[in-house]
Design an enzyme around this catalytic site. Structure first.
Site, PDB file in Angstrom:
ATOM      1  N   SER A 133       0.866  -1.186   0.000  1.00 23.52           N
ATOM      2  CA  SER A 133       0.000   0.000   0.000  1.00 23.52           C
ATOM      3  C   SER A 133       0.896   1.227   0.000  1.00 23.52           C
ATOM      4  O   SER A 133       2.060   1.149   0.435  1.00 23.52           O
ATOM      5  CB  SER A 133      -0.865  -0.005   1.261  1.00 23.52           C
ATOM      6  N   TYR A 191      -1.895  -1.108  10.417  1.00 23.37           N
ATOM      7  CA  TYR A 191      -1.952  -1.369   8.967  1.00 23.37           C
ATOM      8  C   TYR A 191      -0.626  -0.972   8.314  1.00 23.37           C
ATOM      9  O   TYR A 191      -0.061  -1.731   7.535  1.00 23.37           O
ATOM     10  CB  TYR A 191      -3.116  -0.584   8.361  1.00 23.37           C
TER      11      TYR A 191
HETATM   12  N1  LIG Z   1      -8.662  -0.595  -1.585  1.00 25.24           N
HETATM   13  C1  LIG Z   1      -7.655   0.192  -1.237  1.00 25.24           C
HETATM   14  O1  LIG Z   1      -7.790   1.432  -1.170  1.00 25.24           O
HETATM   15  C2  LIG Z   1      -6.313  -0.401  -0.956  1.00 25.24           C
HETATM   16  C3  LIG Z   1      -5.221   0.484  -0.845  1.00 25.24           C
HETATM   17  C4  LIG Z   1      -3.959  -0.039  -0.579  1.00 25.24           C
HETATM   18  C5  LIG Z   1      -3.784  -1.399  -0.458  1.00 25.24           C
HETATM   19  N2  LIG Z   1      -4.850  -2.234  -0.557  1.00 25.24           N
HETATM   20  C6  LIG Z   1      -4.624  -3.666  -0.389  1.00 25.24           C
HETATM   21  O2  LIG Z   1      -5.196  -4.368  -1.473  1.00 25.24           O
HETATM   22  C7  LIG Z   1      -5.505  -5.698  -1.063  1.00 25.24           C
HETATM   23  C8  LIG Z   1      -6.932  -6.057  -1.495  1.00 25.24           C
HETATM   24  O3  LIG Z   1      -7.832  -5.239  -0.808  1.00 25.24           O
HETATM   25  P1  LIG Z   1      -9.215  -4.762  -1.437  1.00 25.24           P
HETATM   26  O4  LIG Z   1      -9.212  -3.282  -1.413  1.00 25.24           O
HETATM   27  O5  LIG Z   1      -9.498  -5.456  -2.708  1.00 25.24           O
HETATM   28  O6  LIG Z   1     -10.206  -5.201  -0.258  1.00 25.24           O
HETATM   29  P2  LIG Z   1     -11.393  -6.285  -0.191  1.00 25.24           P
HETATM   30  O7  LIG Z   1     -12.340  -6.097  -1.310  1.00 25.24           O
HETATM   31  O8  LIG Z   1     -11.901  -6.180   1.198  1.00 25.24           O
HETATM   32  O9  LIG Z   1     -10.651  -7.666  -0.421  1.00 25.24           O
HETATM   33  C9  LIG Z   1      -9.905  -8.305   0.580  1.00 25.24           C
HETATM   34  C10 LIG Z   1      -9.753  -9.757   0.163  1.00 25.24           C
HETATM   35  O10 LIG Z   1      -8.923 -10.421   1.121  1.00 25.24           O
HETATM   36  C11 LIG Z   1      -9.554 -11.627   1.512  1.00 25.24           C
HETATM   37  N3  LIG Z   1      -9.197 -11.981   2.883  1.00 25.24           N
HETATM   38  C12 LIG Z   1      -9.248 -11.181   3.976  1.00 25.24           C
HETATM   39  N4  LIG Z   1      -8.894 -11.869   5.066  1.00 25.24           N
HETATM   40  C13 LIG Z   1      -8.591 -13.138   4.648  1.00 25.24           C
HETATM   41  C14 LIG Z   1      -8.180 -14.324   5.306  1.00 25.24           C
HETATM   42  N5  LIG Z   1      -7.975 -14.362   6.641  1.00 25.24           N
HETATM   43  N6  LIG Z   1      -7.976 -15.429   4.576  1.00 25.24           N
HETATM   44  C15 LIG Z   1      -8.175 -15.421   3.232  1.00 25.24           C
HETATM   45  N7  LIG Z   1      -8.560 -14.335   2.555  1.00 25.24           N
HETATM   46  C16 LIG Z   1      -8.778 -13.198   3.251  1.00 25.24           C
HETATM   47  C17 LIG Z   1     -11.058 -11.337   1.390  1.00 25.24           C
HETATM   48  O11 LIG Z   1     -11.780 -12.534   1.145  1.00 25.24           O
HETATM   49  P3  LIG Z   1     -12.707 -13.300   2.222  1.00 25.24           P
HETATM   50  O12 LIG Z   1     -13.346 -12.265   3.101  1.00 25.24           O
HETATM   51  O13 LIG Z   1     -13.674 -14.052   1.359  1.00 25.24           O
HETATM   52  O14 LIG Z   1     -11.755 -14.196   2.941  1.00 25.24           O
HETATM   53  C18 LIG Z   1     -11.082 -10.484   0.120  1.00 25.24           C
HETATM   54  O15 LIG Z   1     -11.134 -11.297  -1.027  1.00 25.24           O
HETATM   55  C19 LIG Z   1      -5.287  -5.723   0.460  1.00 25.24           C
HETATM   56  O16 LIG Z   1      -4.052  -6.326   0.764  1.00 25.24           O
HETATM   57  C20 LIG Z   1      -5.269  -4.260   0.849  1.00 25.24           C
HETATM   58  O17 LIG Z   1      -4.525  -4.013   2.020  1.00 25.24           O
HETATM   59  C21 LIG Z   1      -6.113  -1.765  -0.797  1.00 25.24           C
END
Ligand SMILES: NC(=O)c1ccc[n+]([C@@H]2O[C@H](COP(=O)([O-])OP(=O)(O)OC[C@H]3O[C@@H](n4cnc5c(N)ncnc54)[C@H](OP(=O)(O)O)[C@@H]3O)[C@@H](O)[C@H]2O)c1
Length: 266
Positions: A135, A148
């Protein structure tokens, strides 16, 4: 025989978009990993060549289960996208060590454990790639998100080292650092509410494209959007200015939710 790409966190957001994008590549079988099996089953049905492992990646047996699934497919492992992650917004005085522990468990420890299990397969099928999704908060920290940022700084630092270690073995390590992207876990409600700040929010498709560039395109590092790299550079060359900006109104405006159980987008 199809090459195999594993995508964690494929049940929503950036991971789902990445799975859909990878599915357009010829000769690639996509393995989806997350906890919500119904979501994974539906996505597999919608993709031309995919399968899934429903697993909590923090569970002891999760890395071995993913490895067994990949070995059972019989093809070479070409790409692992460590994307699954979560955030619980809390000041350290409120969330304490427990909030740091649970955040590190999914955002860092689970990535390290899965990579350890799959690295021998990646070396066997080199040239191959790992993409770790950190991130911009993994280069620039704000108040209220120390747990985080700690997890994403750790992931970025570990990835930088792994990049150097694995290059001689033909395993490329790419790092993707998104800024703000609207997803279930990171709704960015505050930023989306105002036309001026809405422009700071990117799309899951842009995140997926960056992951493909870092993985199949073997780019070492990609901010999403690219301009967010300026924030990381400023943190190093102008630390006082960065602290002043983050300590004032900007940090408040970026806060989407408060409280120990509220997810925070960065
Ligand atoms: N969106 C942003 O602004 C942003 C910015 C910087 C970085 N990121 C990073 O991007 C990545 C994806 O995030 P996103 O924004 O797409 O959020 P999201 O839609 O909430 O997706 C998170 C994913 O992680 C999975 N997950 C969470 N805990 C888990 C566990 N214990 N075991 C297996 N799977 C797990 C969830 O699936 P289940 O709930 O089905 O397990 C879901 O598919 C993350 O690493 C996040 O930190 C996001």
């Amino acid at each position: 025989m199809s090459r195999i790409a594993v995508v964690t966190g494929a049940s929503s957001g950036i991971g789902e978009a990445t799975a859909r994008r990878l599915a357009t590549e010829p000769g690639l079988h996509v393995v989806l990993v997350a906890r919500r099996e119904d979501r994974l089953r539906d996505l597999v049905a919608a993709l031309p060549d995919a399968s899934y492992v429903a697993a909590d990646l923090t569970a002891d047996d999760a890395p071995a289960r993913v490895r067994e699934h990949v070995e059972g497919l019989g093809g070479p492992l070409g790409l692992v996208v460590n994307n699954a992650g979560a955030a619980w917004r809390a000041k350290f005085a409120d969330g304490g060590y427990e909030n740091v522990r649970r955040t590190m468990e999914i955002n860092f420890d689970a990535v390290v454990r899965l990579t350890e299990a799959l690295l021998p397969l990646l070396r066997d099928s080199a040239p191959s790639s790992i993409v770790n999704v950190s991130s911009t908060a993994g280069r620039v920290a704000r108040g209220g998100s120390g747990a985080y940022s700690a997890s994403k700084f750790a992931l970025a630092g570990w990835s930088d080292s792994l990049y150097l270690e694995e290059a001689p073995h033909g395993v490329h390590v790419g790092l993707v650092l998104p800024g703000f992207i609207t997803t279930e876990g990171f709704p960015q409600a505050e930023l989306m509410a105002k036309p001026l700040t809405r422009r700071m929010v990117s799309t899951v498709e842009a995140g997926a494209e960056a992951i493909v560039e870092a993985g199949l395109g073997r780019k070492p590092e990609r901010y999403v959007p690219r301009g967010y790299g300026i924030a990381a550079a400023l943190r190093v060359v102008a630390p006082q200015l960065t602290r002043r900006v983050l300590g004032g109104g900007a940090a408040q405006a970026m806060t989407t939710k408060t409280g120990p159980d509220a997810a925070e987008g960065r």
